[in-house]
Enzyme design. Sequence first.
Site, PDB file in Angstrom:
ATOM      1  N   LYS A   1      37.911 -22.817  58.550  1.00  0.00           N
ATOM      2  CA  LYS A   1      37.503 -21.700  59.633  1.00  0.00           C
ATOM      3  C   LYS A   1      36.175 -21.384  59.308  1.00  0.00           C
ATOM      4  O   LYS A   1      35.324 -21.382  60.108  1.00  0.00           O
ATOM      5  CB  LYS A   1      38.337 -20.552  59.365  1.00  0.00           C
ATOM      6  CG  LYS A   1      40.004 -20.861  59.610  1.00  0.00           C
ATOM      7  CD  LYS A   1      40.910 -19.435  59.451  1.00  0.00           C
ATOM      8  CE  LYS A   1      40.658 -18.953  58.141  1.00  0.00           C
ATOM      9  NZ  LYS A   1      41.297 -19.854  57.046  1.00  0.00           N
TER      10      LYS A   1
ATOM     11  N   ARG B   1      44.823 -10.971  61.191  1.00  0.00           N
ATOM     12  CA  ARG B   1      45.560 -11.830  60.360  1.00  0.00           C
ATOM     13  C   ARG B   1      47.113 -11.132  60.495  1.00  0.00           C
ATOM     14  O   ARG B   1      48.002 -11.739  59.880  1.00  0.00           O
ATOM     15  CB  ARG B   1      45.059 -11.831  58.962  1.00  0.00           C
ATOM     16  CG  ARG B   1      44.409 -12.934  58.500  1.00  0.00           C
ATOM     17  CD  ARG B   1      43.882 -12.592  57.084  1.00  0.00           C
ATOM     18  NE  ARG B   1      43.781 -13.613  56.295  1.00  0.00           N
ATOM     19  CZ  ARG B   1      42.648 -14.369  55.928  1.00  0.00           C
ATOM     20  NH1 ARG B   1      41.327 -13.897  56.629  1.00  0.00           N
ATOM     21  NH2 ARG B   1      42.587 -15.366  55.126  1.00  0.00           N
TER      22      ARG B   1
ATOM     23  N   ARG C 278      36.601 -27.007  46.465  1.00  0.00           N
ATOM     24  CA  ARG C 278      35.599 -25.997  46.940  1.00  0.00           C
ATOM     25  C   ARG C 278      34.912 -25.426  46.081  1.00  0.00           C
ATOM     26  O   ARG C 278      35.309 -24.888  44.737  1.00  0.00           O
ATOM     27  CB  ARG C 278      36.245 -25.108  47.810  1.00  0.00           C
ATOM     28  CG  ARG C 278      35.361 -23.909  48.463  1.00  0.00           C
ATOM     29  CD  ARG C 278      35.713 -23.082  49.409  1.00  0.00           C
ATOM     30  NE  ARG C 278      36.965 -22.308  49.109  1.00  0.00           N
ATOM     31  CZ  ARG C 278      37.587 -21.716  50.095  1.00  0.00           C
ATOM     32  NH1 ARG C 278      37.063 -21.636  51.449  1.00  0.00           N
ATOM     33  NH2 ARG C 278      38.581 -20.965  49.814  1.00  0.00           N
TER      34      ARG C 278
ATOM     35  N   ARG D 175      35.917 -20.054  43.647  1.00  0.00           N
ATOM     36  CA  ARG D 175      36.515 -18.593  44.055  1.00  0.00           C
ATOM     37  C   ARG D 175      37.589 -18.426  43.268  1.00  0.00           C
ATOM     38  O   ARG D 175      38.634 -19.305  43.005  1.00  0.00           O
ATOM     39  CB  ARG D 175      37.000 -18.890  45.788  1.00  0.00           C
ATOM     40  CG  ARG D 175      35.852 -18.042  46.506  1.00  0.00           C
ATOM     41  CD  ARG D 175      36.010 -18.103  47.715  1.00  0.00           C
ATOM     42  NE  ARG D 175      37.373 -17.750  48.442  1.00  0.00           N
ATOM     43  CZ  ARG D 175      37.700 -17.656  49.635  1.00  0.00           C
ATOM     44  NH1 ARG D 175      36.825 -18.312  50.574  1.00  0.00           N
ATOM     45  NH2 ARG D 175      38.959 -17.494  50.167  1.00  0.00           N
TER      46      ARG D 175
ATOM     47  N   ARG E 279      48.758 -17.195  49.095  1.00  0.00           N
ATOM     48  CA  ARG E 279      47.863 -17.064  50.180  1.00  0.00           C
ATOM     49  C   ARG E 279      48.463 -17.784  51.375  1.00  0.00           C
ATOM     50  O   ARG E 279      48.676 -17.528  52.476  1.00  0.00           O
ATOM     51  CB  ARG E 279      46.419 -17.597  50.193  1.00  0.00           C
ATOM     52  CG  ARG E 279      45.647 -16.699  49.493  1.00  0.00           C
ATOM     53  CD  ARG E 279      44.305 -17.414  48.563  1.00  0.00           C
ATOM     54  NE  ARG E 279      43.311 -17.718  49.856  1.00  0.00           N
ATOM     55  CZ  ARG E 279      42.709 -18.880  49.621  1.00  0.00           C
ATOM     56  NH1 ARG E 279      42.541 -19.122  48.335  1.00  0.00           N
ATOM     57  NH2 ARG E 279      41.645 -19.120  50.354  1.00  0.00           N
TER      58      ARG E 279
HETATM   59  P1  AP5 Z   1      36.258 -23.619  54.714  1.00  0.00           P
HETATM   60  O1  AP5 Z   1      35.826 -23.975  55.658  1.00  0.00           O
HETATM   61  O2  AP5 Z   1      35.867 -22.744  53.469  1.00  0.00           O
HETATM   62  O3  AP5 Z   1      37.944 -23.057  54.911  1.00  0.00           O
HETATM   63  P2  AP5 Z   1      38.384 -21.580  55.453  1.00  0.00           P
HETATM   64  O4  AP5 Z   1      39.382 -21.992  56.528  1.00  0.00           O
HETATM   65  O5  AP5 Z   1      37.621 -20.642  55.613  1.00  0.00           O
HETATM   66  O6  AP5 Z   1      39.311 -21.574  54.113  1.00  0.00           O
HETATM   67  P3  AP5 Z   1      39.396 -20.072  53.274  1.00  0.00           P
HETATM   68  O7  AP5 Z   1      39.943 -20.309  51.985  1.00  0.00           O
HETATM   69  O8  AP5 Z   1      38.130 -19.186  53.223  1.00  0.00           O
HETATM   70  O9  AP5 Z   1      40.146 -19.133  54.137  1.00  0.00           O
HETATM   71  P4  AP5 Z   1      41.115 -18.000  53.981  1.00  0.00           P
HETATM   72  O10 AP5 Z   1      41.562 -17.414  55.127  1.00  0.00           O
HETATM   73  O11 AP5 Z   1      42.183 -18.137  52.945  1.00  0.00           O
HETATM   74  O12 AP5 Z   1      40.149 -16.925  53.187  1.00  0.00           O
HETATM   75  P5  AP5 Z   1      39.331 -15.527  53.408  1.00  0.00           P
HETATM   76  O13 AP5 Z   1      37.974 -15.688  52.879  1.00  0.00           O
HETATM   77  O14 AP5 Z   1      39.287 -15.556  54.887  1.00  0.00           O
HETATM   78  O15 AP5 Z   1      36.748 -25.091  53.858  1.00  0.00           O
HETATM   79  C1  AP5 Z   1      37.546 -25.254  52.694  1.00  0.00           C
HETATM   80  C2  AP5 Z   1      36.895 -26.452  51.778  1.00  0.00           C
HETATM   81  O16 AP5 Z   1      36.964 -27.673  52.614  1.00  0.00           O
HETATM   82  C3  AP5 Z   1      35.526 -26.214  51.739  1.00  0.00           C
HETATM   83  O17 AP5 Z   1      35.076 -26.925  50.556  1.00  0.00           O
HETATM   84  C4  AP5 Z   1      34.835 -27.180  52.674  1.00  0.00           C
HETATM   85  O18 AP5 Z   1      33.541 -27.603  52.670  1.00  0.00           O
HETATM   86  C5  AP5 Z   1      35.851 -28.166  53.049  1.00  0.00           C
HETATM   87  N1  AP5 Z   1      35.719 -28.710  54.472  1.00  0.00           N
HETATM   88  C6  AP5 Z   1      35.784 -27.935  55.722  1.00  0.00           C
HETATM   89  N2  AP5 Z   1      35.769 -28.620  56.704  1.00  0.00           N
HETATM   90  C7  AP5 Z   1      36.370 -29.856  56.198  1.00  0.00           C
HETATM   91  C8  AP5 Z   1      36.434 -31.108  56.849  1.00  0.00           C
HETATM   92  N3  AP5 Z   1      36.635 -31.218  58.188  1.00  0.00           N
HETATM   93  N4  AP5 Z   1      36.590 -32.249  56.035  1.00  0.00           N
HETATM   94  C9  AP5 Z   1      36.592 -32.111  54.728  1.00  0.00           C
HETATM   95  N5  AP5 Z   1      36.484 -31.149  54.064  1.00  0.00           N
HETATM   96  C10 AP5 Z   1      36.038 -29.877  54.932  1.00  0.00           C
HETATM   97  O19 AP5 Z   1      40.229 -14.566  53.009  1.00  0.00           O
HETATM   98  C11 AP5 Z   1      40.251 -14.352  51.601  1.00  0.00           C
HETATM   99  C12 AP5 Z   1      41.135 -13.304  51.214  1.00  0.00           C
HETATM  100  O20 AP5 Z   1      40.417 -11.976  51.837  1.00  0.00           O
HETATM  101  C13 AP5 Z   1      42.604 -13.068  51.744  1.00  0.00           C
HETATM  102  O21 AP5 Z   1      43.350 -14.025  50.948  1.00  0.00           O
HETATM  103  C14 AP5 Z   1      42.795 -11.513  51.980  1.00  0.00           C
HETATM  104  O22 AP5 Z   1      43.216 -11.093  50.670  1.00  0.00           O
HETATM  105  C15 AP5 Z   1      41.527 -11.040  52.292  1.00  0.00           C
HETATM  106  N6  AP5 Z   1      41.391 -10.909  53.745  1.00  0.00           N
HETATM  107  C16 AP5 Z   1      40.413 -11.301  54.591  1.00  0.00           C
HETATM  108  N7  AP5 Z   1      40.739 -11.187  55.989  1.00  0.00           N
HETATM  109  C17 AP5 Z   1      41.746 -10.189  55.708  1.00  0.00           C
HETATM  110  C18 AP5 Z   1      42.554  -9.659  56.817  1.00  0.00           C
HETATM  111  N8  AP5 Z   1      42.064 -10.004  58.165  1.00  0.00           N
HETATM  112  N9  AP5 Z   1      43.550  -8.824  56.505  1.00  0.00           N
HETATM  113  C19 AP5 Z   1      43.834  -8.500  55.310  1.00  0.00           C
HETATM  114  N10 AP5 Z   1      43.238  -9.505  54.409  1.00  0.00           N
HETATM  115  C20 AP5 Z   1      42.178 -10.202  54.620  1.00  0.00           C
HETATM  116 MG    MG Z   2      36.712 -19.069  54.557  1.00  0.00          MG
END
Ligand code: AP5
Ligand code: MG
Length: 227
Positions: free
Chosen positions: A25, A100, A138, A171, A182
């Site tokens: 994402k 979410r 990552r 992270r 998660r």
């Molecule tokens: P990446 O693009 O970083 O993946 P992502 O989908 O963004 O994964 P996240 O772990 O960031 O998602 P998340 O939803 O768990 O975390 P968030 O920060 O939103 O890609 C991952 C890896 O793969 C990278 O190394 C990249 O280089 C590689 N990659 C990407 N595309 C690729 C491809 N096509 N092929 C190969 N490799 C690839 O949330 C974190 C925390 O914040 C949550 O757990 C929660 O506690 C809180 N939070 C955030 N938003 C909310 C909300 N709305 N409500 C409540 N709590 C929230």
């Molecule tokens: Mg992300």
Amino acid sequence: MAAASTRAAHDAVRVIFLGRPGAGKGTQAALLATHLGVPRISTGEMLRTAIAKNTPLGREAHPLMEKGRLVPDDLLVKLISERTAEVDCRVGFVLDGFPRTLPQAKGLEQMPGGDPRGFIVFDFQVPREELMRRLSGRRWCPSCQATYHLTYNPPRRAMICDSCGSGLVQREDDLEAVVERRLGEYDERTFPLIEYYRSRARVRAIDGNRPQDAVFEDLLQAVEVRA
Ligand code: AP5
Ligand code: MG
Ligand code: ZN
């Protein structure tokens, strides 16, 4: 495609990204927002910034995020409601990580421009083994939040950010036990949103288990054929 300076408010593009942790994402949201000339709104990044600055929001979010739990809905709805009211969001936005939960989706509907009929919702699909490979490899820049992968997207110099030269780190919520939590939160609280939006917005399933460029091509096609 129009750039930020030329995109008019009536031509606004509003996008929601749904997908399990590691689905890509953040990577794709950065590419799409730049291409469309709209802001990328990442709740994960906003919360990590709040933690780094030790704000009241950061202090509330940190103990939950480090355990892989979601942060309370009211805090997120307030954060996004303030952010989407800013002038740069008139041309649209890419929502990376919000909504979410069902209460967050309903909160979004109360915001200006929050009518789901105006949204494209991308549902990123990636098998679990691949998610684990992506999250364990990552690495992340705590200064500018750029994201890398040890194998798939390595920085030019080992463990140094290409963009700002800071040292990269893992992270804290990418440790395996936290990733399990998660994934559980996603299945229980976020996955039902796909069905919720199916009758309310344009939902597009995206095969995220392909190289980044191929995934991005699919996103572009979907946003460019919109009515
Ligand atoms: P990446 O693009 O970083 O993946 P992502 O989908 O963004 O994964 P996240 O772990 O960031 O998602 P998340 O939803 O768990 O975390 P968030 O920060 O939103 O890609 C991952 C890896 O793969 C990278 O190394 C990249 O280089 C590689 N990659 C990407 N595309 C690729 C491809 N096509 N092929 C190969 N490799 C690839 O949330 C974190 C925390 O914040 C949550 O757990 C929660 O506690 C809180 N939070 C955030 N938003 C909310 C909300 N709305 N409500 C409540 N709590 C929230
Ligand atoms: Mg992300
Ligand atoms: Zn950096």
